[in-house]
Design an enzyme around this catalytic site. Sequence first.
Site, PDB file in Angstrom:
ATOM      1  N   ASP C 153       0.808  -1.229   0.000  1.00  0.00           N
ATOM      2  CA  ASP C 153       0.000   0.000   0.000  1.00  0.00           C
ATOM      3  C   ASP C 153       0.839   1.277   0.000  1.00  0.00           C
ATOM      4  OD1 ASP C 153      -2.619   1.379   0.181  1.00  0.00           O
ATOM      5  OD2 ASP C 153      -1.720   2.141   2.019  1.00  0.00           O
ATOM      6  N   ASP C 322      -7.957   4.478   6.163  1.00  0.00           N
ATOM      7  CA  ASP C 322      -6.761   4.961   5.463  1.00  0.00           C
ATOM      8  C   ASP C 322      -6.193   6.187   6.187  1.00  0.00           C
ATOM      9  OD1 ASP C 322      -4.674   5.157   3.700  1.00  0.00           O
ATOM     10  OD2 ASP C 322      -5.864   5.942   2.026  1.00  0.00           O
TER      11      ASP C 322
END
Lengths: 336, 183, 446
Positions: C153, C322
């Site tokens: 990520d 996130d």
Amino acid sequence: MMAHATEQSTVAAQTETPPRRRHVLDLDDFSRNEITALLDSAEAMHELLSRSIKKAPSLRGKVVLTLFLEPSTRTRVSFEQAGKMLSADVINISGSGSSAEKGESLLNTALTLQAMHADLIVIRSPHSGAPYFLARNLQRMGVVNAGDGRHAHPTQALLDLMTMRHHVGGLEGKRVVIVGDVLHSRVARSDVFGLHALGASVVLCGPPTLIPLDLLHKGEGDSLPDVSVEHDLDRAIEDADAVIALRIQQERQGAGMLPSMREYTRRWQVTEARYRRAKPGALLMHPGPMNEGVEIASSLAHGPGSQIEEQVTNGVAVRMALLYQLLTGGQEEAAE
Amino acid sequence: MAEERLILTSDEMRRALTRIAHEIVESNKGLEGLMLVGVRRRGVPLARRIADAIASFENASVPVGALDINLYRDDLTSRPQPLVRPTEMPVGIEGKAVVLVDDVLFTGRTVRSALDALMDLGRPRIVQLAVLVDRGHHEFPIRADFVGKNVPTSLDEIVEVRVTEIDGTEEVALVERVKAAPA
Amino acid sequence: MSRPILITGARVIDPVSGSDRTGDLFMRDGVIADAPDATPGDALVVDGKGLVAAPGFIDLHTHLREPGFEDKESIETGTAAAAAGGFTTVCAMPNTSPAIDTAAVVDFITHRAREAGPVRVLAFGAVSRGRKGVELTDMEELARAGVVGFTDDGSPVATGLLMEHALLYAGELGLPVMDHCEDHSITAGLGMHEGAVASRLGLAGYPSAAEESLVARDIALLGLTGGHFHVAHVSTAGGVEMVRNAKGRGLRVTAEVTPNHLTMTDEWVLGVNGSASGIARPLSLSAYETRAKVSPPLRSRSDRDALVEGLRDGTIDAVATDHAPHTFGDKATPFDEAAVGISTLETAFGSLMSLVRAGAIDLPTLVARLTLGPASVLGERFANLASLAVGTPADIVLFDPEERWVVDVSRFASKGKNTPLAGQTLQGRVRMTIAGGEVAFREAGQ
């Protein structure tokens, strides 16, 4: 004829005094009156430029900084000359050798310059929105956008408007064609807002790869007011009152946005034949620097319809008018 | 509403300007090298009136220029911003006998600015000053060579010269200042 | 051991059993317990009247920044922010320095988390060594050290071939591969959706196609390899549709969406909190709002609506924050140069409640997407984290669904003050967070 127009618009503008303004970031927040008043004032500055003593004392004691984080001679010198002719002290800071290159952030650089009691900063940046960032972080210093990324270039647009007004007269209802790399053009964006304010309609013309996607496929809301898109220059130029050819960067070909400069030239160069389709005596402009023989046929670029050199002179006059507007006049500031 | 008193009617104004026209020609011993320069805004139509008068009795035309003095003001940061307009000179001022024409002589600061503006255009042989109204309260060692009318005033009053081109009428009035603001 | 805790008279929502009742909730020794007839004398009694009690939220996607970027966040401040947001479990992302690509880094994080407090910290391991997109990490060793999945990520899994191998290898270990789906060959600029707003601002865009292209790639590969593909922070209508379609075909695809993409659009970059009707007006001084710069970018209204619908109908399994804290300096730049990411843990619940009030989703479903949904992405062994059954971990959030509050970033537990919601009023506030039977967060006055 010009003097007559000037006198009339001055009277109109006086009844409605434009608001005090600290920054010039784009033309999207300029009214017709404000643009007209500024162009009238630029006419006066133009006269000053033609004298043997090219100096007036009105900005004596004012400090103007130019911070150019992208190479540009034309615009920087134009601002510098404008400031100096009105007796301001102009200090130039360029990308190379400045703290910007030593890793200091733009914010810290600007705060330092503000602490030195500069009155105005003129910024050119490769990053869209950099002038907005400065304007919201600087409390005591005005900001003038001298070109930010692909976003806006308001002083270039003003000088284009001044040139057009000279040659075309009032712009209400006039048809202006902007041809070339619209996608990457801050000049095109600001021109559109200025022309919109003055009532002209704009046709954008260029390869589909160089027109903003949202303008190709209308639907989500238009990013520019009242423009139409026409890829065929022969059609776009029909009955145009003015044509602005934008600079095409050679790099676009390398980035796969154009098959070749040859093909570009064939389809989007303003040629003699195409120019004849415009209104007789249509104005032909280019923001410079021009690729000789690419955007405009050489014979035209140096021909009678071209006002490319006058644009440069008007650029100084417009910037003088702008500096004068931003740096003089007191008291009304509190109204904000 | 502000109190208002008429000082000069349209006819009186015309007579005053005609007299100034005669005095200018007499003082300069003719039209040789003579040039009228109106200070924007109302000095310009007044200069044209004087030139017209001269033309009517001398049968010759005198060049008339328009001078914008806003770039030369000494009070640019302390008052609302004036609009700058072009300076227009039909001929060069070098070596000329220039008569500056303005509507009102008050503190003298406008005339000082006008002299600066004029000097940046060249070197006249002589500069003279013609005003329609001299209202006193001079702050500079400046006096007018040709005066239409001397009007004693208080600082609370404004002298308003009106001309057809700008104001639609032709007259001079004394107006009471509505709210005392710093001059 | 900690004191017993009794919450009285709250609305109690248990996503696992599906029960939604008003009553008491008792916990002792770190687990949910049957309420005794007489309240123990040392018990902490909390009046839950008007409040909602639910399993603590689980965040599949948290940037704790430690090790390596402690100026942005640390495990201590990040877990404190989690607790303040009602989260009792967070999954640390591996884009640290060094990356989470060896068991030693996993051990370090586990150790630091235990020191920091009661919030549970799980870790995702990197797919590739150093997140360089070339060699696979020692996945089995990372799995034994405790990672709950793999992701690179911050960047996508660099090539289709690497993704294929990761799905095969992680699939055999029973762990998901989470991919940040962004086709770099299509993105021209970061943090700005390709559309009229980008065009208006003269910013290079990150088109929806860049996400859709990689979601399509990964789903196609999943059909080839089997295993479990998890779409990180899906942001486009097209992405949602592909996940819906793949699920319909029986593929093991899961997806998460952030509170930011569910509630904001690209218009927030205009800097007027998305409130002004768009791009026709002159830009304000606050345009080029770097705090609204995030990757993937805030998208169009139609994308946002599709995300909300996907969350409601279960196509999207989980809300994940996130959470991407940054320093002041990281964001105090022109837009192009600003760091991407939003500090989200402490505003997530408040902003999500706007969806409930708008009638887009009901409260029990929202709670499920913050608890049961992410627990199922992590796998069967974490199912008890979303349960209120006796004997399951005493991870509880107690919130007031109606309370209005102003987002004051100076009071954030997170070091990251970077949110476009600063100064905004949200409705719905976490009052207390209990993790492992201990009070991890308590709003002043409660």
